[in-house]
Design a protein around this motif. Structure first.
Motif, mmCIF file in Angstrom:
data_model
loop_
_atom_site.group_PDB
_atom_site.id
_atom_site.type_symbol
_atom_site.label_atom_id
_atom_site.label_comp_id
_atom_site.label_asym_id
_atom_site.label_seq_id
_atom_site.Cartn_x
_atom_site.Cartn_y
_atom_site.Cartn_z
ATOM 1 N N MET A 127 0.831 -1.202 0.000
ATOM 2 C CA MET A 127 0.000 0.000 0.000
ATOM 3 C C MET A 127 0.867 1.254 0.000
ATOM 4 N N ARG A 128 1.939 1.251 0.803
ATOM 5 C CA ARG A 128 2.824 2.416 0.840
ATOM 6 C C ARG A 128 3.502 2.655 -0.507
ATOM 7 N N VAL A 129 3.885 1.575 -1.200
ATOM 8 C CA VAL A 129 4.507 1.736 -2.521
ATOM 9 C C VAL A 129 3.499 2.324 -3.506
ATOM 10 N N PHE A 130 2.260 1.848 -3.464
ATOM 11 C CA PHE A 130 1.247 2.391 -4.376
ATOM 12 C C PHE A 130 0.906 3.846 -4.046
ATOM 13 N N VAL A 131 0.922 4.206 -2.771
ATOM 14 C CA VAL A 131 0.685 5.610 -2.417
ATOM 15 C C VAL A 131 1.838 6.474 -2.915
ATOM 16 N N GLY A 132 3.077 5.977 -2.801
ATOM 17 C CA GLY A 132 4.218 6.698 -3.366
ATOM 18 C C GLY A 132 4.104 6.828 -4.874
ATOM 19 N N ARG B 197 -5.715 6.704 -9.551
ATOM 20 C CA ARG B 197 -5.774 5.275 -9.850
ATOM 21 C C ARG B 197 -4.806 4.498 -8.955
ATOM 22 N N PHE B 198 -3.583 4.996 -8.789
ATOM 23 C CA PHE B 198 -2.621 4.316 -7.921
ATOM 24 C C PHE B 198 -3.050 4.381 -6.458
ATOM 25 N N GLN B 199 -3.679 5.469 -6.073
ATOM 26 C CA GLN B 199 -4.156 5.575 -4.700
ATOM 27 C C GLN B 199 -5.244 4.535 -4.432
ATOM 28 N N LEU B 200 -6.185 4.398 -5.349
ATOM 29 C CA LEU B 200 -7.242 3.393 -5.188
ATOM 30 C C LEU B 200 -6.678 1.980 -5.255
ATOM 31 N N LEU B 201 -5.663 1.776 -6.077
ATOM 32 C CA LEU B 201 -5.015 0.472 -6.160
ATOM 33 C C LEU B 201 -4.325 0.130 -4.835
ATOM 34 N N ALA C 185 1.296 7.000 -6.414
ATOM 35 C CA ALA C 185 0.249 8.004 -6.636
ATOM 36 C C ALA C 185 0.808 9.412 -6.494
ATOM 37 N N VAL C 186 1.758 9.596 -5.586
ATOM 38 C CA VAL C 186 2.368 10.917 -5.407
ATOM 39 C C VAL C 186 3.248 11.262 -6.604
ATOM 40 N N MET C 187 4.058 10.305 -7.058
ATOM 41 C CA MET C 187 4.972 10.555 -8.173
ATOM 42 C C MET C 187 4.281 10.481 -9.542
ATOM 43 N N GLY C 188 3.178 9.739 -9.612
ATOM 44 C CA GLY C 188 2.473 9.606 -10.880
ATOM 45 C C GLY C 188 2.990 8.466 -11.751
ATOM 46 N N ARG C 189 3.862 7.621 -11.213
ATOM 47 C CA ARG C 189 4.406 6.481 -11.965
ATOM 48 C C ARG C 189 4.850 5.407 -10.977
ATOM 49 N N LEU C 190 5.039 4.186 -11.493
ATOM 50 C CA LEU C 190 5.526 3.089 -10.664
ATOM 51 C C LEU C 190 7.042 3.209 -10.473
ATOM 52 N N PRO C 191 7.577 2.665 -9.382
ATOM 53 C CA PRO C 191 9.030 2.721 -9.176
ATOM 54 C C PRO C 191 9.768 1.880 -10.215
ATOM 55 N N LEU C 192 10.959 2.333 -10.602
ATOM 56 C CA LEU C 192 11.717 1.652 -11.643
ATOM 57 C C LEU C 192 12.761 0.697 -11.078
ATOM 58 N N GLY C 193 13.541 1.104 -10.101
ATOM 59 C CA GLY C 193 14.598 0.265 -9.542
ATOM 60 C C GLY C 193 14.326 -0.078 -8.095
ATOM 61 N N TRP C 194 15.180 -0.934 -7.518
ATOM 62 C CA TRP C 194 15.006 -1.330 -6.122
ATOM 63 C C TRP C 194 15.149 -0.153 -5.168
ATOM 64 N N GLU D 262 14.273 2.905 -5.740
ATOM 65 C CA GLU D 262 13.025 3.687 -5.774
ATOM 66 C C GLU D 262 11.906 3.012 -4.994
ATOM 67 N N TRP D 263 11.910 1.686 -4.904
ATOM 68 C CA TRP D 263 10.876 1.012 -4.118
ATOM 69 C C TRP D 263 10.947 1.477 -2.664
ATOM 70 N N GLY D 264 12.137 1.564 -2.123
ATOM 71 C CA GLY D 264 12.298 2.038 -0.755
ATOM 72 C C GLY D 264 11.927 3.504 -0.597
ATOM 73 N N GLN D 265 12.291 4.320 -1.590
ATOM 74 C CA GLN D 265 11.960 5.739 -1.524
ATOM 75 C C GLN D 265 10.464 5.966 -1.642
ATOM 76 N N PHE D 266 9.794 5.178 -2.481
ATOM 77 C CA PHE D 266 8.361 5.349 -2.679
ATOM 78 C C PHE D 266 7.572 5.008 -1.416
ATOM 79 N N MET D 267 8.124 4.155 -0.542
ATOM 80 C CA MET D 267 7.414 3.787 0.687
ATOM 81 C C MET D 267 7.290 4.957 1.650
ATOM 82 N N PHE D 268 8.195 5.934 1.544
ATOM 83 C CA PHE D 268 8.198 7.042 2.497
ATOM 84 C C PHE D 268 7.750 8.369 1.891
ATOM 85 N N LEU D 269 7.230 8.351 0.679
ATOM 86 C CA LEU D 269 6.798 9.598 0.037
ATOM 87 C C LEU D 269 5.471 10.077 0.607
ATOM 88 N N LEU D 270 5.370 11.364 0.792
ATOM 89 C CA LEU D 270 4.131 12.021 1.196
ATOM 90 C C LEU D 270 3.946 13.235 0.302
#
Length: 93
Positions: free
Chosen positions: A26-31, A59-63, A33-42, A44-52
């Motif tokens: 859920m945190r990755v999908f919320v990240g 769509r990503f937020q609902l996902l 939603a903030v960035m507007g795209r899926l994470p590309l590398g490993w 970015e997966w960690g960075q996307f978990m902490f994005l606000l």
């Protein structure tokens, strides 16, 4: 260790693991939603978990919300299925 304790341990650890997968996903999908795209590398997966911030993609937020609730339902289902299997196999009250 008794067999009943082993089934309880498997059920609890599997349920907790599915719950953690739900929260982290859920945190990755919320990240996303903030960035507007899926994470590309490993990294970015960690960075996307902490994005606000502001949501760019609803769509990503609902996902992310759906991912969280589906993982929660799977966790409860797994726990109940393991405990029912143990009860039917070994005849616990």
């Amino acid at each position: 260790m008794y067999t009943k304790d082993a089934f309880s341990t498997v059920a609890l650890s599997g349920g907790v693991l599915l719950g953690l997968i739900g929260i982290l996903g859920m945190r990755v999908f919320v990240g996303a939603a903030v960035m507007g795209r899926l994470p590309l590398g490993w990294r970015e997966w960690g960075q996307f978990m902490f994005l606000l911030g502001g949501i760019k993609s609803r769509r990503f937020q609902l996902l992310g919300i759906a991912w969280f609730f589906v993982c929660g339902a799977l966790a409860f289902g797994f726990i109940i299925a393991v405990m029912l299997y143990g009860q039917r196999t070994y005849g616990w009250p």
